[in-house]
Design a protein around this motif. Structure first.
Motif, PDB file in Angstrom:
ATOM      1  N   GLY A 195      20.416  52.410  -1.835  1.00  0.00           N
ATOM      2  CA  GLY A 195      21.236  52.138  -3.004  1.00  0.00           C
ATOM      3  C   GLY A 195      21.971  50.811  -2.891  1.00  0.00           C
ATOM      4  N   SER A 196      22.684  50.464  -3.944  1.00  0.00           N
ATOM      5  CA  SER A 196      23.417  49.191  -3.992  1.00  0.00           C
ATOM      6  C   SER A 196      24.859  49.420  -4.428  1.00  0.00           C
ATOM      7  CB  SER A 196      22.721  48.202  -4.931  1.00  0.00           C
ATOM      8  OG  SER A 196      21.403  47.934  -4.516  1.00  0.00           O
ATOM      9  N   PRO A 197      25.639  50.159  -3.621  1.00  0.00           N
ATOM     10  CA  PRO A 197      27.048  50.367  -3.983  1.00  0.00           C
ATOM     11  C   PRO A 197      27.842  49.073  -3.845  1.00  0.00           C
ATOM     12  CG  PRO A 197      26.639  51.205  -1.781  1.00  0.00           C
ATOM     13  CD  PRO A 197      25.303  50.788  -2.334  1.00  0.00           C
ATOM     14  N   ARG A 198      28.902  48.951  -4.614  1.00  0.00           N
ATOM     15  CA  ARG A 198      29.767  47.771  -4.560  1.00  0.00           C
ATOM     16  C   ARG A 198      31.189  48.254  -4.327  1.00  0.00           C
ATOM     17  NH1 ARG A 198      26.406  46.463  -9.292  1.00  0.00           N
ATOM     18  NH2 ARG A 198      28.097  47.257 -10.596  1.00  0.00           N
ATOM     19  N   ALA A 199      31.843  47.727  -3.297  1.00  0.00           N
ATOM     20  CA  ALA A 199      33.154  48.239  -2.905  1.00  0.00           C
ATOM     21  C   ALA A 199      34.081  47.107  -2.504  1.00  0.00           C
ATOM     22  CB  ALA A 199      33.017  49.244  -1.757  1.00  0.00           C
ATOM     23  N   VAL A 200      35.372  47.294  -2.791  1.00  0.00           N
ATOM     24  CA  VAL A 200      36.450  46.441  -2.299  1.00  0.00           C
ATOM     25  C   VAL A 200      37.191  47.282  -1.258  1.00  0.00           C
ATOM     26  CG1 VAL A 200      38.579  45.237  -2.865  1.00  0.00           C
ATOM     27  CG2 VAL A 200      36.629  45.133  -4.426  1.00  0.00           C
ATOM     28  N   TRP A 201      37.144  46.828  -0.016  1.00  0.00           N
ATOM     29  CA  TRP A 201      37.551  47.628   1.132  1.00  0.00           C
ATOM     30  C   TRP A 201      38.878  47.129   1.689  1.00  0.00           C
ATOM     31  CZ3 TRP A 201      35.167  46.435   6.493  1.00  0.00           C
ATOM     32  CH2 TRP A 201      35.681  47.297   7.470  1.00  0.00           C
ATOM     33  N   GLY A 295      19.761  43.742   1.151  1.00  0.00           N
ATOM     34  CA  GLY A 295      20.302  44.996   0.638  1.00  0.00           C
ATOM     35  C   GLY A 295      21.800  45.103   0.688  1.00  0.00           C
ATOM     36  N   LEU A 296      22.474  44.244   1.487  1.00  0.00           N
ATOM     37  CA  LEU A 296      23.929  44.323   1.634  1.00  0.00           C
ATOM     38  C   LEU A 296      24.486  42.943   1.942  1.00  0.00           C
ATOM     39  CD1 LEU A 296      26.645  45.894   2.016  1.00  0.00           C
ATOM     40  CD2 LEU A 296      26.006  46.136   4.428  1.00  0.00           C
ATOM     41  N   VAL A 297      25.568  42.587   1.249  1.00  0.00           N
ATOM     42  CA  VAL A 297      26.323  41.370   1.532  1.00  0.00           C
ATOM     43  C   VAL A 297      27.752  41.788   1.853  1.00  0.00           C
ATOM     44  CG1 VAL A 297      27.084  39.119   0.719  1.00  0.00           C
ATOM     45  CG2 VAL A 297      24.900  40.043  -0.056  1.00  0.00           C
ATOM     46  N   VAL A 298      28.219  41.417   3.041  1.00  0.00           N
ATOM     47  CA  VAL A 298      29.582  41.728   3.467  1.00  0.00           C
ATOM     48  C   VAL A 298      30.353  40.418   3.579  1.00  0.00           C
ATOM     49  CG1 VAL A 298      31.038  42.791   5.230  1.00  0.00           C
ATOM     50  CG2 VAL A 298      28.766  43.727   4.769  1.00  0.00           C
ATOM     51  N   VAL A 299      31.522  40.352   2.975  1.00  0.00           N
ATOM     52  CA  VAL A 299      32.427  39.218   3.127  1.00  0.00           C
ATOM     53  C   VAL A 299      33.738  39.763   3.673  1.00  0.00           C
ATOM     54  CG1 VAL A 299      33.609  37.290   2.020  1.00  0.00           C
ATOM     55  CG2 VAL A 299      31.344  37.984   1.222  1.00  0.00           C
ATOM     56  N   TRP A 300      34.116  39.323   4.862  1.00  0.00           N
ATOM     57  CA  TRP A 300      35.355  39.783   5.483  1.00  0.00           C
ATOM     58  C   TRP A 300      36.470  38.770   5.214  1.00  0.00           C
ATOM     59  CZ3 TRP A 300      37.758  43.849   7.281  1.00  0.00           C
ATOM     60  CH2 TRP A 300      38.881  43.688   8.084  1.00  0.00           C
ATOM     61  N   ALA A 330      21.584  43.639  -4.455  1.00  0.00           N
ATOM     62  CA  ALA A 330      22.123  44.055  -3.168  1.00  0.00           C
ATOM     63  C   ALA A 330      23.481  44.721  -3.335  1.00  0.00           C
ATOM     64  CB  ALA A 330      22.241  42.855  -2.230  1.00  0.00           C
ATOM     65  N   ALA A 331      23.851  45.511  -2.347  1.00  0.00           N
ATOM     66  CA  ALA A 331      25.190  46.090  -2.284  1.00  0.00           C
ATOM     67  C   ALA A 331      26.191  45.023  -1.858  1.00  0.00           C
ATOM     68  CB  ALA A 331      25.209  47.265  -1.303  1.00  0.00           C
ATOM     69  N   VAL A 332      27.469  45.246  -2.174  1.00  0.00           N
ATOM     70  CA  VAL A 332      28.526  44.295  -1.853  1.00  0.00           C
ATOM     71  C   VAL A 332      29.672  45.037  -1.190  1.00  0.00           C
ATOM     72  CG1 VAL A 332      30.222  42.670  -2.773  1.00  0.00           C
ATOM     73  CG2 VAL A 332      27.934  42.761  -3.758  1.00  0.00           C
ATOM     74  N   LEU A 333      30.196  44.444  -0.117  1.00  0.00           N
ATOM     75  CA  LEU A 333      31.380  44.976   0.548  1.00  0.00           C
ATOM     76  C   LEU A 333      32.345  43.819   0.787  1.00  0.00           C
ATOM     77  CD1 LEU A 333      32.836  47.387   1.855  1.00  0.00           C
ATOM     78  CD2 LEU A 333      31.683  46.819   4.001  1.00  0.00           C
ATOM     79  N   LEU A 334      33.395  43.725  -0.053  1.00  0.00           N
ATOM     80  CA  LEU A 334      34.452  42.742   0.153  1.00  0.00           C
ATOM     81  C   LEU A 334      35.550  43.427   0.943  1.00  0.00           C
ATOM     82  CD1 LEU A 334      34.792  41.000  -3.341  1.00  0.00           C
ATOM     83  CD2 LEU A 334      33.436  40.268  -1.384  1.00  0.00           C
ATOM     84  N   GLY A 335      35.714  43.033   2.206  1.00  0.00           N
ATOM     85  CA  GLY A 335      36.650  43.734   3.067  1.00  0.00           C
ATOM     86  C   GLY A 335      37.704  42.834   3.657  1.00  0.00           C
ATOM     87  N   GLY A 336      38.783  43.460   4.107  1.00  0.00           N
ATOM     88  CA  GLY A 336      39.867  42.748   4.762  1.00  0.00           C
ATOM     89  C   GLY A 336      41.067  43.657   4.870  1.00  0.00           C
ATOM     90  N   HIS A 337      42.028  43.281   5.721  1.00  0.00           N
ATOM     91  CA  HIS A 337      43.271  44.041   5.757  1.00  0.00           C
ATOM     92  C   HIS A 337      44.051  43.835   4.471  1.00  0.00           C
ATOM     93  CE1 HIS A 337      42.533  45.177   9.851  1.00  0.00           C
ATOM     94  NE2 HIS A 337      42.480  43.925  10.256  1.00  0.00           N
ATOM     95  N   ALA A 338      43.888  42.672   3.844  1.00  0.00           N
ATOM     96  CA  ALA A 338      44.490  42.400   2.543  1.00  0.00           C
ATOM     97  C   ALA A 338      43.413  42.451   1.473  1.00  0.00           C
ATOM     98  CB  ALA A 338      45.169  41.029   2.550  1.00  0.00           C
ATOM     99  N   VAL A 339      43.852  42.553   0.220  1.00  0.00           N
ATOM    100  CA  VAL A 339      42.941  42.549  -0.924  1.00  0.00           C
ATOM    101  C   VAL A 339      43.327  41.379  -1.817  1.00  0.00           C
ATOM    102  CG1 VAL A 339      42.143  43.817  -2.957  1.00  0.00           C
ATOM    103  CG2 VAL A 339      42.610  45.040  -0.829  1.00  0.00           C
TER     104      VAL A 339
END
Length: 694
Positions: A195-201, A295-300, A330-339
């Motif tokens: 799948g291609s979930p998109r999340a702000v982590w 399938g996945l792009v992660v930006v920390w 592709a799925a997206v994961l934008l992550g960090g301790h801050a948003v």
């Protein structure tokens, strides 16, 4: 040679007169080698980043190059040559890439032949070409400029080496640290299922985030697709690299780092391009890595300034990630301790889902946060002695007594980077360039922070006083004072001149500038984290001052031990400030949402789209007179901006409604082309979606 549009069609409005001339003239051919029998035309993008020639050009393929001149290959061509009596005259050699082989050209005249095939390696895939074209259009730049960012320089020896065969895909990983997030296991399951979930982590504090990224990558690989992880600095890359190696073993991913050297980095890049490796991690330039079947792009930590490229056309990693994910599914994961506010915008529009822990889990893993006002610090005797208010002093002493290090974050590097008159508080400035004066050390003379000129006889131009006071105290001065306050305790500094990766889990004082905080060995964390001079971050004249302050504070506070293990964070700032309250509650997504709502009322990004235009007053006025903005666009300014060497500079902000960003970029590009056609000498710096809006 002939020019065609971006979609391969000729541009009649620019070349009609050439076509008419060619029709009346006797057909001519280039004299020389025989041309290829099959697909004798190569469509080439020339590595020449000029707006007026941001298009493809057709060249003839000599028969001797027919096999090597494949789409995606690097070539060398003559650009600007003329045909005189059937002979080629003039023209400079330029590098380029073949984007297609054709049976015939849309141009009816003679075609110049390819001068050389530098390498048959297909380094420019159709997906990468499409992405670079999209990025160039979004940022009002040229395709050639983006290709310079996306495709690394060739290294012949690395290219001659065979890439290893791909290793078997891993099994889907266990949820691990993702179990702490209610939606975490489902996110991993969606990746493993293709799948291609998109999340702000909003990542929890502690050392677990590299392993959570590693599990997301492993789940994507198990689902039969590739993964890409972009991080802000070398230290973050090293942590995720270690986590991936521990989880997957060697050979299933590569780390693309500049420190590797050109040969090794290009060798790893080729392994990704050839499909030998399906996961790549690295810093900013890795965003363009040609991962197969992405399938996945992660930006920390997408709010980190290092994600914005300083080179034209200044693309931002987050925006490139979103463009690439949309294009390749592709799925997206934008992550960090801050948003970031941009992340909150994606959540508010429903494009992405929030990936956060519940409040009970946050309370268990987060340190205790205490606040001290600037007024309390000035009245505190302990603060006057060692720059630490009593609350911070006690927290540091308890941490040292428990055998743990203490982290002190100081917003400024150096010794005393900002000085003012001791009587009237007028900022001390250089008499040569008006730059700020600073004290490099306790016994060194003053010097200018801009031009470096020494100042041995300063006096205040307002009141005549010779006394100076510190407006801001730097990391080295803080280390000196704390070393005296805590004798026999080791003092370590980490900053631009020397950044520490780790520190031992033993009593010590670690003074760091924001973003250079070392990790405690063993993953135990600091017993206390002291955030000094919060006003210096909050009072910056920038739209993102509060957002940036919270990001830097959370990154440092996340290195502290949980409150149940005695972890304490002390922030010296006004407690009522919104970023301070968000830090106390450990609520980055809530803070980003409030910032987003406030900007929506003011029509500021990311709710709107904006571009900045800066240069001399005459140059800025010239571009504003030529540009044809979309309907409803606003022009803010121009206003004077600080400039080095005393040159007068102005900046104007152009703002359009959502959905008009492409029209704004096209208008800026057209205006720049018009200035080139009019041979306007003075350059104008154009930046779409600028990160700093003062």
């Amino acid at each position: 040679m002939s020019s065609t549009g971006e979609n391969g069609a000729a541009e009649p409005e620019q070349l009609a007169f050439i076509r008419e001339t060619v029709k009346r003239a006797k057909p001519r051919t280039w004299k020389g080698a025989k041309r290829a029998e099959h697909l004798p035309v190569a469509r080439v993008v020339v590595d020449k980043g000029v707006l007026t020639i941001d298009k493809f050009f057709d060249y003839e393929v000599p028969a001797a190059m027919a096999e090597e001149a494949r789409p995606g290959a690097r070539v060398r061509v003559r650009f600007g040559a003329r045909v005189v009596k059937g002979q080629r005259e003039g023209g400079e050699l330029h590098d380029g890439f073949i984007v297609a082989r054709l049976e015939k050209s849309d141009f009816a005249g003679p075609l110049a032949p390819l001068a050389q095939v530098l390498s048959p390696e297909p380094v420019l895939s159709p997906e990468l070409l499409r992405l670079c074209r999209t990025v160039a259009d979004r940022y009002a730049g040229t395709l050639a400029d983006v290709l310079q960012l996306a495709v690394p320089p060739r290294h012949a020896k690395a290219e001659a080496e065979p890439s290893p065969p791909p290793l078997p895909r891993p099994q889907p990983p266990a949820a691990g640290g993702w179990q702490r997030y209610p939606a975490g296991p489902d996110f991993l399951a969606a990746l493993a299922g293709g799948g291609s979930p998109r999340a702000v982590w909003a990542a929890l504090p502690g050392p677990g985030w590299p392993y959570e990224i590693a599990r997301a990558v492993a789940a994507t690989l198990a689902g039969g697709r590739g993964a890409l992880v972009v991080l802000p600095d070398r230290r973050s890359v090293a942590r995720v690299d270690q986590a991936l190696t521990e989880l997957l073993g060697p050979g299933l991913h590569v780390a693309l780092e500049a420190e590797l050297g050109p040969r090794e980095r290009y060798r790893r890049w080729l392994a990704v391009s050839r499909g030998s490796v399906h996961a790549a991690i690295g810093t900013r330039a890795t965003m363009f890595a040609p991962v197969c079947d992405l399938g996945l792009v992660v930006v920390w930590s997408d709010g980190d300034g290092s994600h914005s490229d300083p080179r034209a056309p200044h693309p931002h990693v987050r925006e490139v990630a979103l463009l690439r994910a949309a294009d390749e599914g592709a799925a997206v994961l934008l992550g960090g301790h801050a948003v970031t506010v941009e992340g909150a915008q994606l959540v508010s529009t429903g494009w992405a889902r929030p990936l956060v822990a519940d409040r009970e889990t946050v309370r268990q893993v987060a340190p205790r946060v205490r606040t001290v006002t600037d007024q309390d610090q000035h009245r505190d005797a302990a603060a006057q002695a060692a720059r630490l208010p009593s609350v911070a002093w006690e927290a540091a002493r308890e941490s040292l007594a428990a055998g743990h290090p203490v982290l002190i974050q100081v917003p400024r590097r150096g010794y005393v980077p900002r000085l003012a008159c001791g009587r009237c508080r007028t900022p001390a400035r250089c008499r040569r360039c008006e730059g700020p004066l600073e004290a490099p050390s306790a016994d060194a003379p003053l010097r200018c922070g801009w031009c470096g000129e020494a100042e041995n006889d300063w006096h205040c131009p307002e009141c005549g006083s010779f006394r100076l006071r510190a407006q801001v105290v730097g990391a080295r001065r803080t280390a000196e004072e704390l070393g005296k306050a805590f004798p026999r305790i080791p003092v370590r500094t980490s900053g631009r001149d020397a950044v520490l990766d780790t520190v031992p889990d033993e009593p010590s004082l670690v003074i760091s500038t924001p973003g250079a905080e070392p990790v405690v060995e063993g993953g135990g964390g600091y017993g206390a984290v002291l955030l000094l001079d919060g006003w210096a971050l909050l009072s910056r004249p920038d739209l993102r001052a509060g957002e940036e302050a919270l990001r830097l504070w959370l990154a440092a506070a996340a290195l502290a031990r949980p409150s149940g293990e005695g972890g304490t964070v002390v922030v010296v700032a006004e407690p009522s400030a919104r970023p301070v309250q968000a830090l106390v509650r450990w609520d980055p997504l809530g803070h980003a949402g409030l910032e987003r709502d406030e900007r929506a009322q003011l029509h500021f990004p990311p709710v709107s789209r904006m571009a900045s235009v800066s240069g001399s007053p005459a140059a800025v006025a010239d571009l504003l007179n030529l540009i044809r903005l979309p309907e409803g666009a606003d022009v803010l300014g121009p206003v004077p901006v600080p400039a080095l060497r005393g040159e007068e500079q102005e900046r104007a902000l152009l703002r359009v409604a959502p959905g008009q960003g492409a029209a704004l970029a096209a208008a800026l590009k057209a205006a720049q082309i018009a200035r080139i056609a009019l041979r306007t000498a003075e350059a104008v710096r154009v930046r779409v979606d600028p990160t700093d809006i003062g």
